[in-house]
Write a protein that holds these residues in place. Sequence first.
Motif, PDB file in Angstrom:
ATOM      1  N   LYS A   2       0.840  -1.197   0.000  1.00  0.00           N
ATOM      2  CA  LYS A   2       0.000   0.000   0.000  1.00  0.00           C
ATOM      3  C   LYS A   2       0.876   1.248   0.000  1.00  0.00           C
ATOM      4  O   LYS A   2       1.769   1.403   0.836  1.00  0.00           O
ATOM      5  N   PRO A   3       0.631   2.178  -0.928  1.00  0.00           N
ATOM      6  CA  PRO A   3       1.390   3.427  -0.913  1.00  0.00           C
ATOM      7  C   PRO A   3       0.906   4.311   0.234  1.00  0.00           C
ATOM      8  O   PRO A   3      -0.237   4.196   0.674  1.00  0.00           O
ATOM      9  N   SER A   4       1.756   5.178   0.686  1.00  0.00           N
ATOM     10  CA  SER A   4       1.316   6.157   1.673  1.00  0.00           C
ATOM     11  C   SER A   4       0.323   7.092   0.989  1.00  0.00           C
ATOM     12  O   SER A   4       0.315   7.217  -0.244  1.00  0.00           O
ATOM     13  N   PHE A   5      -0.506   7.749   1.774  1.00  0.00           N
ATOM     14  CA  PHE A   5      -1.452   8.708   1.201  1.00  0.00           C
ATOM     15  C   PHE A   5      -0.700   9.792   0.441  1.00  0.00           C
ATOM     16  O   PHE A   5      -1.081  10.173  -0.663  1.00  0.00           O
ATOM     17  N   THR A   6       0.377  10.279   1.015  1.00  0.00           N
ATOM     18  CA  THR A   6       1.169  11.326   0.370  1.00  0.00           C
ATOM     19  C   THR A   6       1.675  10.868  -0.993  1.00  0.00           C
ATOM     20  O   THR A   6       1.517  11.571  -1.986  1.00  0.00           O
ATOM     21  N   ASN A   7       2.270   9.684  -1.057  1.00  0.00           N
ATOM     22  CA  ASN A   7       2.786   9.174  -2.331  1.00  0.00           C
ATOM     23  C   ASN A   7       1.656   8.907  -3.320  1.00  0.00           C
ATOM     24  O   ASN A   7       1.791   9.187  -4.514  1.00  0.00           O
ATOM     25  N   TRP A   8       0.546   8.371  -2.825  1.00  0.00           N
ATOM     26  CA  TRP A   8      -0.602   8.132  -3.702  1.00  0.00           C
ATOM     27  C   TRP A   8      -1.102   9.449  -4.286  1.00  0.00           C
ATOM     28  O   TRP A   8      -1.319   9.554  -5.485  1.00  0.00           O
ATOM     29  N   LEU A   9      -1.261  10.455  -3.428  1.00  0.00           N
ATOM     30  CA  LEU A   9      -1.762  11.748  -3.876  1.00  0.00           C
ATOM     31  C   LEU A   9      -0.808  12.395  -4.872  1.00  0.00           C
ATOM     32  O   LEU A   9      -1.228  12.910  -5.906  1.00  0.00           O
ATOM     33  N   ARG A  10       0.472  12.346  -4.617  1.00  0.00           N
ATOM     34  CA  ARG A  10       1.453  12.931  -5.529  1.00  0.00           C
ATOM     35  C   ARG A  10       1.449  12.231  -6.885  1.00  0.00           C
ATOM     36  O   ARG A  10       1.761  12.838  -7.903  1.00  0.00           O
ATOM     37  N   ALA A  11       1.063  10.963  -6.919  1.00  0.00           N
ATOM     38  CA  ALA A  11       1.053  10.192  -8.172  1.00  0.00           C
ATOM     39  C   ALA A  11      -0.212  10.420  -9.004  1.00  0.00           C
ATOM     40  O   ALA A  11      -0.310   9.895 -10.124  1.00  0.00           O
ATOM     41  N   GLN A  12      -1.158  11.187  -8.519  1.00  0.00           N
ATOM     42  CA  GLN A  12      -2.429  11.382  -9.215  1.00  0.00           C
ATOM     43  C   GLN A  12      -2.408  12.530 -10.221  1.00  0.00           C
ATOM     44  O   GLN A  12      -3.439  12.883 -10.794  1.00  0.00           O
ATOM     45  N   GLU A  13      -1.249  13.105 -10.491  1.00  0.00           N
ATOM     46  CA  GLU A  13      -1.171  14.301 -11.336  1.00  0.00           C
ATOM     47  C   GLU A  13      -1.627  14.082 -12.779  1.00  0.00           C
ATOM     48  O   GLU A  13      -1.935  15.040 -13.475  1.00  0.00           O
ATOM     49  N   HIS A  14      -1.708  12.856 -13.239  1.00  0.00           N
ATOM     50  CA  HIS A  14      -2.145  12.563 -14.608  1.00  0.00           C
ATOM     51  C   HIS A  14      -3.659  12.701 -14.791  1.00  0.00           C
ATOM     52  O   HIS A  14      -4.145  12.764 -15.918  1.00  0.00           O
ATOM     53  N   ARG A  15      -4.387  12.766 -13.693  1.00  0.00           N
ATOM     54  CA  ARG A  15      -5.851  12.806 -13.757  1.00  0.00           C
ATOM     55  C   ARG A  15      -6.356  14.177 -14.197  1.00  0.00           C
ATOM     56  O   ARG A  15      -5.785  15.197 -13.850  1.00  0.00           O
ATOM     57  N   ASP A  16      -7.453  14.159 -14.926  1.00  0.00           N
ATOM     58  CA  ASP A  16      -8.070  15.408 -15.374  1.00  0.00           C
ATOM     59  C   ASP A  16      -9.312  15.693 -14.534  1.00  0.00           C
ATOM     60  O   ASP A  16     -10.433  15.756 -15.048  1.00  0.00           O
ATOM     61  N   ASP A  17      -9.084  15.810 -13.230  1.00  0.00           N
ATOM     62  CA  ASP A  17     -10.167  16.146 -12.314  1.00  0.00           C
ATOM     63  C   ASP A  17      -9.582  16.927 -11.143  1.00  0.00           C
ATOM     64  O   ASP A  17      -8.404  17.276 -11.149  1.00  0.00           O
ATOM     65  N   HIS A  18     -10.405  17.226 -10.156  1.00  0.00           N
ATOM     66  CA  HIS A  18      -9.956  18.054  -9.045  1.00  0.00           C
ATOM     67  C   HIS A  18      -8.840  17.404  -8.235  1.00  0.00           C
ATOM     68  O   HIS A  18      -7.958  18.094  -7.728  1.00  0.00           O
ATOM     69  N   ILE A  19      -8.835  16.089  -8.131  1.00  0.00           N
ATOM     70  CA  ILE A  19      -7.754  15.404  -7.419  1.00  0.00           C
ATOM     71  C   ILE A  19      -6.454  15.527  -8.214  1.00  0.00           C
ATOM     72  O   ILE A  19      -5.388  15.760  -7.646  1.00  0.00           O
TER      73      ILE A  19
END
Length: 79
Positions: A2-19
């Motif tokens: 399981k990734p940490s929340f921080t690492n998971w959140l930082r990896a979401q930059e490819h998404r085309d939404d608010h996250i």
Amino acid sequence: MKPSFTNWLRAQEHRDDHIGHLSVEINREAVWPGHSIPDKDAGISQWRQHLRLVSQNPLVHQALEAAWQEYRASFGKNA
């Protein structure tokens, strides 16, 4: 693993939404919760506190809460 929340959140930059937009902004920052201790994850309360200091935009705070809910749904309630 399981990734940490921080690492998971930082990896979401490819998404085309608010996250995804939040992730892009976080990746631009030099300092974020837990940045000085890479193996120690910042909890949601630390992220909330950090965003209260750096942004008054309610959409940013909503994006964080949505990201936290998605992370917990993906990796368990004890995440």
